[in-house]
Design an enzyme around this catalytic site. Structure first.
Site, PDB file in Angstrom:
ATOM      1  N   TRP A 101     -15.738   5.946  -6.908  1.00 38.89           N
ATOM      2  CA  TRP A 101     -14.770   6.254  -7.701  1.00 38.89           C
ATOM      3  C   TRP A 101     -14.025   7.477  -7.466  1.00 38.89           C
ATOM      4  O   TRP A 101     -12.895   7.683  -7.340  1.00 38.89           O
ATOM      5  CB  TRP A 101     -15.532   6.444  -9.301  1.00 38.89           C
ATOM      6  CG  TRP A 101     -15.956   5.236  -9.631  1.00 38.89           C
ATOM      7  CD1 TRP A 101     -17.351   5.010 -10.063  1.00 38.89           C
ATOM      8  CD2 TRP A 101     -15.473   3.945 -10.030  1.00 38.89           C
ATOM      9  NE1 TRP A 101     -17.639   3.709 -10.565  1.00 38.89           N
ATOM     10  CE2 TRP A 101     -16.490   3.041 -10.570  1.00 38.89           C
ATOM     11  CE3 TRP A 101     -14.105   3.468  -9.727  1.00 38.89           C
ATOM     12  CZ2 TRP A 101     -16.019   1.829 -10.881  1.00 38.89           C
ATOM     13  CZ3 TRP A 101     -13.853   2.018 -10.085  1.00 38.89           C
ATOM     14  CH2 TRP A 101     -14.787   1.253 -10.607  1.00 38.89           C
ATOM     15  N   ASP A 168     -13.583  13.075 -13.994  1.00 36.44           N
ATOM     16  CA  ASP A 168     -13.618  11.849 -14.291  1.00 36.44           C
ATOM     17  C   ASP A 168     -15.139  11.885 -14.912  1.00 36.44           C
ATOM     18  O   ASP A 168     -16.095  12.212 -14.122  1.00 36.44           O
ATOM     19  CB  ASP A 168     -13.584  11.019 -13.227  1.00 36.44           C
ATOM     20  CG  ASP A 168     -13.968   9.501 -13.436  1.00 36.44           C
ATOM     21  OD1 ASP A 168     -14.381   9.277 -14.760  1.00 36.44           O
ATOM     22  OD2 ASP A 168     -13.813   8.661 -12.551  1.00 36.44           O
ATOM     23  N   LYS A 192     -18.062   2.884 -21.013  1.00 34.94           N
ATOM     24  CA  LYS A 192     -19.662   3.099 -20.677  1.00 34.94           C
ATOM     25  C   LYS A 192     -20.062   3.890 -21.806  1.00 34.94           C
ATOM     26  O   LYS A 192     -21.365   3.421 -21.897  1.00 34.94           O
ATOM     27  CB  LYS A 192     -19.342   4.022 -19.372  1.00 34.94           C
ATOM     28  CG  LYS A 192     -18.559   3.779 -18.302  1.00 34.94           C
ATOM     29  CD  LYS A 192     -18.923   2.741 -17.415  1.00 34.94           C
ATOM     30  CE  LYS A 192     -18.273   2.055 -16.369  1.00 34.94           C
ATOM     31  NZ  LYS A 192     -17.280   2.859 -15.542  1.00 34.94           N
TER      32      LYS A 192
HETATM   33  C1  LIG Z   1     -16.208   2.783 -14.555  1.00 40.64           C
HETATM   34  C2  LIG Z   1     -15.750   3.762 -13.788  1.00 40.64           C
HETATM   35  C3  LIG Z   1     -14.345   3.860 -13.381  1.00 40.64           C
HETATM   36  C4  LIG Z   1     -13.494   2.823 -13.631  1.00 40.64           C
HETATM   37  O1  LIG Z   1     -13.195   2.690 -14.776  1.00 40.64           O
HETATM   38  P1  LIG Z   1     -11.888   1.617 -15.174  1.00 40.64           P
HETATM   39  O2  LIG Z   1     -11.771   1.766 -16.683  1.00 40.64           O
HETATM   40  O3  LIG Z   1     -12.301   0.317 -14.724  1.00 40.64           O
HETATM   41  O4  LIG Z   1     -10.695   1.983 -14.575  1.00 40.64           O
HETATM   42  C5  LIG Z   1     -13.965   5.219 -12.950  1.00 40.64           C
HETATM   43  N1  LIG Z   1     -14.800   6.197 -12.770  1.00 40.64           N
HETATM   44  C6  LIG Z   1     -16.138   6.065 -13.116  1.00 40.64           C
HETATM   45  C7  LIG Z   1     -17.106   7.346 -12.992  1.00 40.64           C
HETATM   46  C8  LIG Z   1     -16.592   5.092 -13.553  1.00 40.64           C
HETATM   47  O5  LIG Z   1     -17.984   4.560 -13.941  1.00 40.64           O
END
Ligand SMILES: *Cc1c(COP(=O)(O)O)cnc(C)c1O
Length: 355
Positions: A101, A168, A192
């Site tokens: 990511w 993030d 998540k």
């Molecule tokens: C799942 C995830 C993403 C991607 O998320 P999307 O909503 O599918 O774009 C980005 N960063 C982390 C840490 C993730 O777990």
């Protein structure tokens, strides 16, 4: 019987939230209309949006001067949007590369300026969090990923910089108490720890906006979304509503402080079994182990079929590891009850007996 859902995302949500959400799809608030067929400009939906935004502020104890948005495009669009809003023309940003990511995030930032990757754990398949790095001072911002969903590593201490700090937090937001004054921008895909896929939570310190010197396309401009109270265009009404329900569930449970304690107990139970059981080994460096995504491998790959049969029979779902890591990944987000983790631990012990 409902499965024990260890999926990494989309993933488990509280059972009572799913029931409330299902009811609202048929008849929302006794209006004899569905939540997803009323106007987003109706007073009923505006109330949902405002309640969701204020629950975020309350649960995370956000100080004055921070705003909350529910946007679309996933965390993946935030990779680009964060850079668009914060990277100055001819600017530079620093990135910590702790997994797939992070790598995707910095790739987008490179479209807009110089990217300095100041540390990476790529050479060991990202099984640890880099610690001894120096942060340049001539940067517009520093970006990092607080929890690495695929590898099961998590920052316990955050980088310190006088520049802007961007995080993030997709896979561990609302899981532990944090001082949000250290961040300038935080984003998290809902799917998540908060709700269904389709909305992204963005927390931004107001004063950092409008300083990049670029023309920002409207839909990528945080300020435009803020000016419109997170309703610049039609918001994702269902994901926002379900997120609101999950946040209310979390509040009723005692908030982030209470869930953090439970999350620690849950993770401790599973890691203790991984460390005790000779048939398993943990993937992530011990000091960096995630409380949300627990990654582990078999000591002997050839025994996999036996273990897979046992956990399948126990009603467990979604523990196959990401293809880049192999083995297993048990995602134990806020909504995961400790009873389900005990079922997994029992399966691991059953496996030990059978082998
Ligand atoms: C799942 C995830 C993403 C991607 O998320 P999307 O909503 O599918 O774009 C980005 N960063 C982390 C840490 C993730 O777990």
């Amino acid at each position: 019987m409902k499965k024990h859902n260890f999926s990494a995302g989309p993933c488990i949500l509280p059972q009572e939230v799913l029931k409330q959400a299902a009811d609202a799809v048929v008849n929302f608030n006794g209006l004899n209309l569905s939540l997803i067929e009323i106007s987003h400009r109706s007073k009923e939906f505006i109330e949902v949006m405002e309640n969701a935004r204020s629950l975020v502020k309350e649960l995370l104890n956000l100080p004055e001067g921070y705003s909350v948005l529910f946007l679309q495009g996933g965390a993946s669009l935030e990779f680009l949007m964060s850079a668009y809003n914060l990277m100055k023309v001819d600017g530079k940003a620093a990135y910590l590369d702790t997994g797939a990511w992070s790598t995707k995030a910095l790739k987008e930032a490179k479209l807009l300026g110089d990217v300095d990757v100041i540390a990476s754990s790529k050479e060991t398949t990202y099984n640890y969090i880099p610690k001894n790095y120096s942060i340049p001072t001539d940067i517009d911002y520093l970006h990092f990923t607080s929890n690495n969903t695929i590898y099961g590593t998590q920052f316990k201490e955050f980088p310190k910089t006088d520049s802007l700090l961007v995080c993030d937090m997709s896979s561990d937001i609302f899981s532990r108490e944090l001082d949000f004054t250290q961040f300038d921008l935080v984003y998290a895909g809902a799917q998540k720890n908060m709700g269904p896929a389709g909305t992204t939570l963005v927390i931004v310190k107001d004063e950092i906006l409008g300083k990049s010197g670029r023309d920002i396309p409207s839909m990528l401009d945080y300020q435009k979304h803020l000016n419109a109270d997170s309703m610049f265009n039609t918001p994702p009404v269902f994901p926002v509503y379900v997120s609101m329900l999950t946040l209310q569930w979390l509040k009723d449970l005692g908030g982030v402080k209470a869930i953090e304690k439970l999350n620690e107990e849950k993770a401790a139970l599973l890691y203790a079994e991984i460390d005790r059981n000779p048939l398993f080994k943990g993937f992530a460096a011990k000091e960096d182990r995630s409380l949300m995504n627990v990654t582990f491998n078999l000591t002997d790959e050839a025994t996999g079929e036996v273990f897979d049969k046992i956990w399948n029979a126990a009603g467990i779902s979604g523990i196959k590891g990401h293809r880049s890591v192999g083995g297993y990944r048990a995602s134990i987000y806020n909504a995961m009850p400790i009873e389900s983790i005990q079922v997994l631990v029992d399966a691991m012990q059953q496996f030990e007996k059978e082998i």
